[in-house]
Write a protein that holds these residues in place. Sequence first.
Motif, short mmCIF file in Angstrom:
data_model
loop_
_atom_site.label_atom_id
_atom_site.label_comp_id
_atom_site.label_asym_id
_atom_site.label_seq_id
_atom_site.Cartn_x
_atom_site.Cartn_y
_atom_site.Cartn_z
N LEU A 339 2.37 -7.94 68.42
CA LEU A 339 2.91 -6.68 68.94
C LEU A 339 2.36 -5.46 68.19
O LEU A 339 2.27 -4.37 68.76
N VAL A 340 2.00 -5.63 66.93
CA VAL A 340 1.37 -4.53 66.19
C VAL A 340 0.06 -4.14 66.86
O VAL A 340 -0.23 -2.94 67.06
N VAL A 341 -0.73 -5.13 67.24
CA VAL A 341 -2.01 -4.86 67.90
C VAL A 341 -1.78 -4.26 69.29
O VAL A 341 -2.47 -3.33 69.70
N VAL A 342 -0.79 -4.79 70.01
CA VAL A 342 -0.45 -4.26 71.33
C VAL A 342 -0.11 -2.77 71.21
O VAL A 342 -0.56 -1.95 72.02
N ALA A 343 0.67 -2.41 70.20
CA ALA A 343 1.08 -1.02 70.01
C ALA A 343 -0.11 -0.10 69.77
O ALA A 343 -0.22 0.98 70.37
N VAL A 344 -1.01 -0.53 68.90
CA VAL A 344 -2.16 0.31 68.54
C VAL A 344 -3.07 0.57 69.75
O VAL A 344 -3.68 1.65 69.86
N GLY A 345 -3.13 -0.37 70.68
CA GLY A 345 -4.04 -0.23 71.81
C GLY A 345 -3.51 0.56 72.99
O GLY A 345 -4.23 0.79 73.97
N GLN A 346 -2.27 1.06 72.92
CA GLN A 346 -1.67 1.71 74.08
C GLN A 346 -2.30 3.04 74.50
O GLN A 346 -2.42 3.31 75.71
N PRO A 347 -2.72 3.93 73.60
CA PRO A 347 -3.39 5.16 74.07
C PRO A 347 -4.64 4.86 74.89
O PRO A 347 -4.90 5.51 75.91
N LEU A 348 -5.40 3.85 74.46
CA LEU A 348 -6.58 3.43 75.21
C LEU A 348 -6.18 2.91 76.59
O LEU A 348 -6.82 3.22 77.60
N SER A 349 -5.10 2.13 76.64
CA SER A 349 -4.62 1.61 77.91
C SER A 349 -4.23 2.74 78.87
O SER A 349 -4.51 2.67 80.06
N GLY A 350 -3.59 3.78 78.33
CA GLY A 350 -3.19 4.90 79.17
C GLY A 350 -4.38 5.55 79.86
O GLY A 350 -4.32 5.88 81.05
N TYR A 351 -5.46 5.75 79.12
CA TYR A 351 -6.67 6.32 79.71
C TYR A 351 -7.24 5.41 80.78
O TYR A 351 -7.57 5.84 81.89
N VAL A 407 -6.66 -8.48 69.04
CA VAL A 407 -7.68 -7.48 68.69
C VAL A 407 -8.87 -7.62 69.64
O VAL A 407 -9.41 -6.63 70.14
N VAL A 408 -9.27 -8.86 69.90
CA VAL A 408 -10.38 -9.10 70.82
C VAL A 408 -10.01 -8.64 72.22
O VAL A 408 -10.83 -8.06 72.95
N PHE A 409 -8.76 -8.89 72.63
CA PHE A 409 -8.32 -8.45 73.95
C PHE A 409 -8.34 -6.92 74.05
O PHE A 409 -8.69 -6.35 75.10
N THR A 410 -8.00 -6.25 72.97
CA THR A 410 -8.07 -4.78 72.96
C THR A 410 -9.51 -4.31 73.08
O THR A 410 -9.78 -3.25 73.66
N ALA A 411 -10.45 -5.09 72.56
CA ALA A 411 -11.87 -4.75 72.72
C ALA A 411 -12.27 -4.76 74.20
O ALA A 411 -13.10 -3.97 74.64
N PHE A 412 -11.66 -5.67 74.98
CA PHE A 412 -11.89 -5.68 76.43
C PHE A 412 -11.49 -4.34 77.05
O PHE A 412 -12.21 -3.79 77.89
N MET A 413 -10.36 -3.79 76.62
CA MET A 413 -9.93 -2.50 77.13
C MET A 413 -10.89 -1.39 76.72
O MET A 413 -11.15 -0.44 77.49
N ALA A 414 -11.45 -1.49 75.53
CA ALA A 414 -12.41 -0.48 75.06
C ALA A 414 -13.69 -0.52 75.90
O ALA A 414 -14.25 0.53 76.26
N ILE A 415 -14.15 -1.72 76.22
CA ILE A 415 -15.34 -1.86 77.07
C ILE A 415 -15.08 -1.24 78.44
O ILE A 415 -15.91 -0.49 78.98
#
Length: 436
Positions: A339-351, A407-415
Amino acid sequence: MLRLAVPAFLALVAEPMFLLADSAIIGHLGTAQLAGLGVASATLLTAANLFVFLAYGTTSVVARQVGAGSERGALEAGIDGTWLAVLLGVVTSVAVAVAAEPLCRLFGASDAAVGHAATYLRISAAGLPAMLVALAATGVLRGLQDTRTPLVASVVGFTANIVLNLALVYGAGWGIAGSAWGTVIAQTGMALGLVTVLVRHARRAGATLHAHPGRVLRAATTGIPLLVRTLALRSILLVTTWVAAGLGDVPLAAHQVAATVWSFLVFALDALAIAAQALTGRALGAGDVGAARAATSTMVRWGAWGGAVLGVVVLALHQVIPAAFTQDPAVRSALAAALVVVAVGQPLSGYVFVVDGVLIGAGDGRWLARAMVATLVLYLPLVLGVHLLAEPLLRAGVPTALAVLWVVFTAFMAIRALFFWSRIRGDAWAVTGAAR
């Protein structure tokens, strides 16, 4: 924007509440049951979300027709999509029910988890036609700039789902099967309510209600690019669940809840994407590119800030949330780390979700399909690397292993965000007219 986004936000939040309620109720039955729900829900959502174009594509088509001044044309296009949903729902329901156990075994979970997963999936398959019809009807209403009716349907459906699940799981003693039946009944009620409203709109506008084979076929072919996009997206989600299953039942159970929380946040942020679809489609249908771009800029800012706010909330509650889903201390510990990683990735998800909504509203399906396939290709080596390094990661601790996966899943959102940024800078997506 707020008139569309606020009801859409509340309605979309209600949708993942079905799974959140199921997870909370089933989680107290045991870790194997919760892990089984993770496998079953991943399969069920894949089967349903393959046809998300029934909502997204319909919103774009209907909104363009509304912008061009043709309410009857908008409703007839929406009715074609609803008939297509009935056909696809029946076929998919039968296929999933028949292949329930083999599908669940593909994830490599334990026999105990697979047994519970197959039970849940086999029963839940009966609700697929209702799920797809609700998607299509919701898409029509959003295109008509009505997000309040889907909100009412979602709230009533979610409330019924909780009551039925508690009554059938604990009251009747049906266990995980009771949860599946409760969800099926609630989804069917939602679909019937939405179709009733759609029929009333159609009769007032003089639109035909019967199925027109040619138009239904055109609706199906129009949705192919969004189907390809969704297939690639679901492949990413499925392979991530498969990697989690390979780590063991405890990581899989924690991943199930983390993924459900992430989905809850996705649907919350997707409210802006829904507004983007409706406003972009209507503006481009009316030939107003400037209005489409102005709305896009505003909603992108809202998306990023909304994601940041949600991220702060999840971060503050990351030690509290696990207690609502399980009593297993190992699952709680792993879930808190994820959940810590999920939280950090939310601004990116919003975009990401806002720009995705803009491009769907613009009818830019072919580009979205190509971009998502490219994202899948780039993501696979990263997530498969976690699978190959499973043993050393688990030696570092289950929480560490699951955090790395997220963390790897958040990289998918970054791509995905990089692809969207490159597209939205240009003008190729902003095609005007009643049809793209």
